[in-house]
Design an enzyme around this catalytic site. Structure first.
Site, PDB file in Angstrom:
ATOM      1  N   ASN A 135       0.847  -1.191   0.000  1.00  0.00           N
ATOM      2  CA  ASN A 135       0.000   0.000   0.000  1.00  0.00           C
ATOM      3  C   ASN A 135       0.891   1.252   0.000  1.00  0.00           C
ATOM      4  O   ASN A 135       1.705   1.432   0.897  1.00  0.00           O
ATOM      5  CB  ASN A 135      -0.900  -0.015   1.248  1.00  0.00           C
ATOM      6  CG  ASN A 135      -1.908   1.129   1.246  1.00  0.00           C
ATOM      7  OD1 ASN A 135      -1.631   2.222   0.753  1.00  0.00           O
ATOM      8  ND2 ASN A 135      -3.074   0.873   1.802  1.00  0.00           N
ATOM      9  N   VAL A 137       0.567   4.257   0.859  1.00  0.00           N
ATOM     10  CA  VAL A 137       0.584   5.126   2.039  1.00  0.00           C
ATOM     11  C   VAL A 137       0.992   4.370   3.299  1.00  0.00           C
ATOM     12  O   VAL A 137       1.038   4.943   4.378  1.00  0.00           O
ATOM     13  CB  VAL A 137      -0.770   5.840   2.293  1.00  0.00           C
ATOM     14  CG1 VAL A 137      -1.205   6.617   1.067  1.00  0.00           C
ATOM     15  CG2 VAL A 137      -1.850   4.879   2.740  1.00  0.00           C
ATOM     16  N   GLU A 138       1.273   3.078   3.185  1.00  0.00           N
ATOM     17  CA  GLU A 138       1.688   2.318   4.356  1.00  0.00           C
ATOM     18  C   GLU A 138       3.162   1.911   4.209  1.00  0.00           C
ATOM     19  O   GLU A 138       4.049   2.740   4.340  1.00  0.00           O
ATOM     20  CB  GLU A 138       0.738   1.134   4.573  1.00  0.00           C
ATOM     21  CG  GLU A 138      -0.712   1.625   4.778  1.00  0.00           C
ATOM     22  CD  GLU A 138      -1.690   0.521   5.175  1.00  0.00           C
ATOM     23  OE1 GLU A 138      -1.321  -0.434   5.854  1.00  0.00           O
ATOM     24  OE2 GLU A 138      -2.871   0.638   4.782  1.00  0.00           O
ATOM     25  N   MET A 139       3.438   0.662   3.873  1.00  0.00           N
ATOM     26  CA  MET A 139       4.834   0.235   3.813  1.00  0.00           C
ATOM     27  C   MET A 139       5.463   0.530   2.444  1.00  0.00           C
ATOM     28  O   MET A 139       6.688   0.590   2.310  1.00  0.00           O
ATOM     29  CB  MET A 139       4.934  -1.236   4.191  1.00  0.00           C
ATOM     30  CG  MET A 139       4.472  -1.449   5.639  1.00  0.00           C
ATOM     31  SD  MET A 139       4.078  -3.165   6.063  1.00  0.00           S
ATOM     32  CE  MET A 139       5.694  -3.772   6.519  1.00  0.00           C
TER      33      MET A 139
END
Lengths: 347, 347
Positions: A135, A137-139
């Site tokens: 993702n 906006v995540e990892m």
């Protein structure tokens, strides 16, 4: 007469430790027909043989920030073992300080949910585990790069071989997901006062908690918040009776609609599990309510069309605190080091 | 004759476990006069009585991201227990994704350093612990706000009272620092092969490691990298003989000069401890060298004016790998939850 006495004691202990006692008490009886206690040992994971080596690998991966593009964010960053399985933020902080769209759900007891994520877009823990890795906006990495990275850390090969002994090339994203799922399935929290009550201990709840439980069932909370996780078993619109304001229910997040593209799924979310809820503020998918009392009041209004009294809120909140179980005892894993052959971080 | 035999065995075991055996072997003898083994149990911390309650509190604080303004960064973010006590990044990622100026030093065995930080600006662990909390590029809060935050988390009061039983208002920044220091002092890594060698076990090192140790002493590495931490005991300029290029030694970071304002301290740094060095890439204060062999070669050139051969580098690197000890077994602490009275994060 020694043996029969011992035998009777063993039978009794087995019963109280693991099984429900048929209740005379009507509140206990209704609760037993609505909820299920957390088991004392981790449940099996579908499609996976959870050997100790697999769980150890999964734990290492769960804590390894090198599964992110920056090498700065691990599963445990947003689902911290010591913080009720969450990060206690409204929404998580991801790659380059971007904010996620929804409050991070707890990893604790997540094995018991019908599906994963607020919108249920992952069928199980293994399917969930691969999501945040890629993702943006995540990892914010790719599965391909995550695998190159793991292959570039010399110490991981041995851990994967031990976990998947029959495979010749075991460092695959599917195995990463299965290993993380196997570890996560161990993160259960048995022995909450409510579990003891469900197993027949009439004294496990305070009288206030017991009254809260009665209200929780009679007012209709348990229509959705039921089963082993006191939630997490079905989907429901946020605002069955009355939509809460945009500060709690942002209009641009249509929930499960984005998964199913079905009009009736607008603003529908997986009913959040309430296990350990006192440990997992802030509340709602928007993460905007820090006060458990406020969250209970909002649920009364929006889901039941009922303005709960202060006394009712106090009792229901007391009951919710009886859902806190034994927190996991996790020894921090020692991870294999990077070296000159490891793809460097891209911060 | 039973008792004397048992007594002799006890004396022998006590000796080999904790004390040095006077060496016949000249390499061992020189090593014993230059280095000190890591003790088997944590050392005392100056000015602090490290009760179990104090260490438990310190562990909770060490893992608590709510000591940062964003509630997203803990001590463990940059000094991860499972990653050799570092974050395996060139420089750490802090508040709002800002990058720190220098590579994160390891927390493991840091109790044994002469002072803390690359420039030695903190005299001890307690003085160090307060720094990152209020560093704008790290945890970015203030001591005052950190204390308001801890006072706003109901569960901390009990932990502080247990750790400081004689104090009426124990939630203070001084106590936070002392508790973190008490926990950090437990993060020692005994029983490295080199420790066993120092205690008299001639077979603890491979012949390659032993030759590497000989080179390490004869070439002059141990002039600076000595003592219990094989470094961490003194200050030295990076580039005694020849300054490395700006990619390893950025010109704008003048090291200890910024602390002492003394011209002779330009580009002077605390000699890095080499305990567990294979677990703590990348190397140098700039964090630019991922390859331990490269780091050894650069040190030969810049500090000793000596171009080490490939074979010498291989042997010295093998010796450095003998400095990896037993990594800490830390049970992840369960932190008290935030609630409506807790100052919210400011992400």
């Amino acid at each position: 007469m020694r043996v029969p006495v011992v035998l009777a004691a063993v039978v009794f202990l087995t019963f109280t430790a693991g099984l429900l006692i048929a209740a005379e008490d009507p509140v206990m009886k209704e609760a037993q027909s609505t909820f299920v206690p957390i088991p004392l040992t981790p449940p099996p994971v579908k499609g996976v043989t959870a050997t100790p080596a697999l769980v150890e690998l999964g734990k290492a991966l769960y804590f390894d920030p090198r599964l992110s593009q920056s090498h700065n964010i691990s599963c445990n960053t947003c689902h911290q073992i010591g913080l009720g399985g969450v990060d206690m933020l409204p929404t998580s902080i991801g790659h380059k300080w971007q904010h996620g769209a929804r409050n991070s759900p707890t990893v604790l007891n997540s094995i018991f949910n019908i599906a994963q994520f607020w919108d249920g877009r992952a069928a199980d823990l293994a399917a969930q585990a691969g999501g945040p890795i890629q993702n943006p906006v995540e990892m914010a990495t790719t599965h391909q790069h995550a695998i190159e990275m793991l292959k570039g850390i010399p110490g991981y090969e041995k851990l994967f071989k031990a976990a998947f002994p029959s495979q010749t090339d075991p460092i695959t994203i599917g195995n990463v997901e299965d290993a993380i799922a196997a570890f996560e399935a161990t993160l259960i929290t048995p022995n909450a006062p409510f579990d003891k009550f469900l197993r027949g201990d009439e004294n496990a709840l305070t009288s206030e908690q017991r009254e809260g439980l009665q209200l929780f069932m009679s007012k209709g909370c348990s229509t959705c918040h039921s089963g082993i996780n006191v939630g997490g078993q079905m989907y429901a619109p946020f605002g069955v009776v009355e939509k809460p304001g945009a500060e709690l229910l942002p209009q641009n997040d249509k929930g499960r609609f984005d998964v199913t593209k079905t009009a009736s799924d607008e603003y529908v979310f997986r009913v959040p599990p309430l296990r350990n809820v006192e440990l997992t503020p802030p509340y709602f998918h928007s993460g905007k309510a820090w006060d458990l009392r406020q969250a209970v009041a909002v649920m009364g209004n929006s889901q039941l069309g009922e303005k709960l009294t202060d006394s009712e809120i106090t009792k229901i909140t007391a009951f919710l605190r009886s859902l806190t179980g034994d927190q996991p005892k996790v020894t921090y894993p020692i991870l294999p080091p990077s070296d000159a052959s490891t793809p460097p971080p891209e911060p």
